[in-house]
Scaffold this active site. Structure first.
Site, short mmCIF file in Angstrom:
data_model
loop_
_atom_site.label_atom_id
_atom_site.label_comp_id
_atom_site.label_asym_id
_atom_site.label_seq_id
_atom_site.Cartn_x
_atom_site.Cartn_y
_atom_site.Cartn_z
N PHE A 81 0.86 -1.18 0.00
CA PHE A 81 0.00 0.00 0.00
C PHE A 81 0.90 1.24 0.00
O PHE A 81 1.88 1.29 0.73
CB PHE A 81 -0.89 -0.04 1.23
CG PHE A 81 -2.03 0.92 1.19
CD1 PHE A 81 -3.10 0.70 0.33
CD2 PHE A 81 -2.05 2.05 1.99
CE1 PHE A 81 -4.16 1.60 0.29
CE2 PHE A 81 -3.11 2.95 1.95
CZ PHE A 81 -4.17 2.72 1.10
N ASP A 129 2.30 -5.89 7.72
CA ASP A 129 1.09 -5.07 7.78
C ASP A 129 -0.10 -6.01 7.55
O ASP A 129 -0.17 -6.68 6.51
CB ASP A 129 1.17 -3.97 6.71
CG ASP A 129 -0.01 -3.00 6.79
OD1 ASP A 129 -1.09 -3.42 7.24
OD2 ASP A 129 0.15 -1.84 6.38
N TYR A 184 -10.56 -0.21 11.07
CA TYR A 184 -11.84 0.12 10.39
C TYR A 184 -12.17 -0.82 9.25
O TYR A 184 -13.19 -0.67 8.61
CB TYR A 184 -11.84 1.58 9.91
CG TYR A 184 -10.67 2.00 9.06
CD1 TYR A 184 -10.61 1.64 7.71
CD2 TYR A 184 -9.64 2.77 9.59
CE1 TYR A 184 -9.54 2.03 6.93
CE2 TYR A 184 -8.56 3.16 8.81
CZ TYR A 184 -8.51 2.78 7.48
OH TYR A 184 -7.45 3.16 6.70
N LYS A 185 -11.28 -1.78 8.94
CA LYS A 185 -11.58 -2.70 7.84
C LYS A 185 -12.36 -3.89 8.40
O LYS A 185 -13.49 -3.73 8.83
CB LYS A 185 -10.28 -3.07 7.13
CG LYS A 185 -9.69 -1.86 6.37
CD LYS A 185 -8.34 -2.10 5.76
CE LYS A 185 -7.89 -0.87 4.97
NZ LYS A 185 -6.47 -0.85 4.70
N ARG A 240 -12.86 -4.04 -7.31
CA ARG A 240 -12.48 -4.81 -6.12
C ARG A 240 -13.74 -5.16 -5.32
O ARG A 240 -14.57 -4.30 -5.04
CB ARG A 240 -11.52 -3.97 -5.29
CG ARG A 240 -10.81 -4.74 -4.22
CD ARG A 240 -9.71 -3.90 -3.60
NE ARG A 240 -10.27 -2.78 -2.84
CZ ARG A 240 -9.63 -2.20 -1.82
NH1 ARG A 240 -8.43 -2.61 -1.46
NH2 ARG A 240 -10.20 -1.20 -1.18
C1 LIG Z 1 -5.85 0.44 4.58
C2 LIG Z 1 -4.37 0.34 4.67
C3 LIG Z 1 -3.63 1.29 5.39
C4 LIG Z 1 -4.35 2.47 5.94
O1 LIG Z 1 -3.55 3.29 6.69
P1 LIG Z 1 -4.21 4.51 7.48
O2 LIG Z 1 -3.06 5.10 8.17
O3 LIG Z 1 -5.25 3.93 8.39
O4 LIG Z 1 -4.85 5.42 6.51
C5 LIG Z 1 -2.27 1.09 5.53
N1 LIG Z 1 -1.66 0.03 4.96
C6 LIG Z 1 -2.34 -0.88 4.25
C7 LIG Z 1 -1.64 -2.05 3.67
C8 LIG Z 1 -3.72 -0.74 4.07
O5 LIG Z 1 -4.40 -1.62 3.35
#
Ligand SMILES: *Cc1c(COP(=O)(O)O)cnc(C)c1O
Length: 412
Positions: free
Chosen positions: A127, A197, A222-223, A371
């Site tokens: 990400f 992660d 939040y996921k 997705r």
């Molecule tokens: C959703 C996601 C994030 C989100 O990071 P935030 O700091 O909460 O915005 C980070 N890394 C990955 C791999 C994600 O999928």
């Protein structure tokens, strides 16, 4: 759709051991919600819990609520609940800050264990925020070099030399799942530290941080944990590293005695030392309440349902995919993917907008990915079938090709 698929969906829903959990979520009948990997659905009991934190705890108890209502313990209590869901030992997980900030903290901690001289390996499927954080720390430490390789090239890059391996288990675009056990073991053989992660894993997959001997991890509230928009995230520090970690982003909630108000920083014992500032209480209350649904759940069963849902979606889409310009971007082997399925299409943006208008909510990831997330706690096999049927209709009729579906919004 064929009668055969209808019968299969019905049989799978009947046999689903998690089917009853759907009623615990506030999801409108007729809506097919396939974006729980981006924002988990609202559990029905959460609004009352948050309302009482606002009205009674904040409104009446005021500052005494920090002790009286246990606000001060939320990052620890919620962390221990998440630890139990990701195979982490007690005392290793804390809930606080965003995933990005937690990644900064654990990566800087790992780098400090290497004397801030390190080759950090990550992959281009990661990400973007994870890579931005790593680039920032590379700029801050002259001895740090970030090597970003293709996801398929990670194993070879480990062989070529690595001090810190930093990966996301499930690729947010393709859904491809790294082999966490094998890559961690191989990095450890070369003396590297490993950071995972778990943004698209925690709450959907069976993760075993202690079994795999992961060094550090972060993940999202939040996921799949359904903590609500912007819910705080979590970090994990293996017990064996806790005493040696010197926080770079040191703050008073990571101090050994925050309310002694000492001038000099002394790190707290254990995992708490990577906490920074005051926890966002209302968001933490929502996440803590949302986690009630996971009480007593077997994460192997949750993962198994995710695999069955994604398998079924692929089976429903296969008969028309090629003919209608769709290409599966997600591995067919269920062990090699997370709980979402991605389909490439040249017109991904308007197609997804047309799906949303028709009551099937997924999302689009640039440049060409449709997705679909399958949150095992509330998605039904009948939803899967209905999403595939709606997708087929929209593509056959080309009803996505209307001006309103082409207009880009800020969040895709
Ligand atoms: C959703 C996601 C994030 C989100 O990071 P935030 O700091 O909460 O915005 C980070 N890394 C990955 C791999 C994600 O999928």
């Amino acid at each position: 759709m064929h009668d055969d698929f209808q019968a299969r969906a019905a049989a799978l829903d009947d046999a689903d051991p998690l089917a009853a959990l759907r009623d615990r979520f506030a999801l409108a009948e007729g809506l097919v919600y396939l974006d729980g990997n981006s924002l988990g659905a609202l559990p029905r009991h959460v609004p009352d819990r948050v309302a009482s934190a606002v009205k009674t705890e904040w409104g009446e108890h005021l500052i005494t609520a920090w002790n009286r209502d246990g606000w001060v313990d939320l990052p620890v209590r919620t962390g221990e609940r998440i630890a139990a869901l990701i195979g982490a030992a007690p005392g290793t997980v804390r809930v606080t800050d965003s995933t990005s900030v937690n990644l900064f903290k654990v990566l800087s901690a790992a780098l400090s264990l290497k004397g801030n001289r390190a080759t950090v390996v990550s992959d281009s499927g990661n990400f973007p925020t994870d890579l931005y954080v790593a680039h920032g720390l590379e700029r801050a430490h002259p001895g740090v070099v970030l090597k970003v390789v293709a996801p398929e090239a990670v194993a070879a890059a480990i062989d070529e030399g690595v001090d810190v391996l930093m990966l996301t288990e499930v690729d947010y675009r393709t859904g491809r799942r790294h082999d966490m056990a094998a890559l961690t073991a191989s990095a450890h053989e070369r003396g590297a530290l490993v950071i995972w992660d778990l943004a698209h894993s925690a709450g959907a997959l069976a993760v075993d941080l202690e079994g795999v001997r992961v060094d550090f991890a972060v993940g999202c509230g939040y996921k799949f944990f359904n903590g609500g928009p912007g819910a705080p995230a979590f970090y994990y520090i293996a017990e064996r590293h806790q005493a040696a970690v010197e926080p770079l982003l040191a703050g008073w909630f990571g101090h050994a005695a925050p309310f002694a108000f000492e001038t000099a920083f002394r790190p707290a014992e254990g995992a708490d030392r990577l906490r920074v500032g005051t926890p966002p209480v209302l968001s933490m209350v929502a996440l803590d309440a949302a986690l009630d649904i996971f009480d007593g759940l077997d994460m192997d069963a949750v993962q198994a349902k995710g695999r069955a849902l994604t398998d079924f979606f692929i089976a429903c889409v296969d008969p028309f995919a090629g003919e209608l310009g769709l290409e599966l971007a997600t591995p067919r082997d269920p062990a090699a993917r997370g709980s979402h399925v991605s389909l490439r299409h040249e017109q991904a943006y308007p197609v997804m907008q047309a799906l949303i208008a028709a009551g099937v909510i997924g999302d689009m990831r640039a440049p060409d990915i449709l997705r679909f997330g399958f949150a095992p706690l509330y998605v039904r096999f009948s939803d899967v079938l209905s999403a595939a049927g709606t997708l087929e209709t929209i593509l056959r009729q080309e009803s996505w090709d209307r001006p309103e579906f082409h207009a880009r919004k800020a969040v895709t």
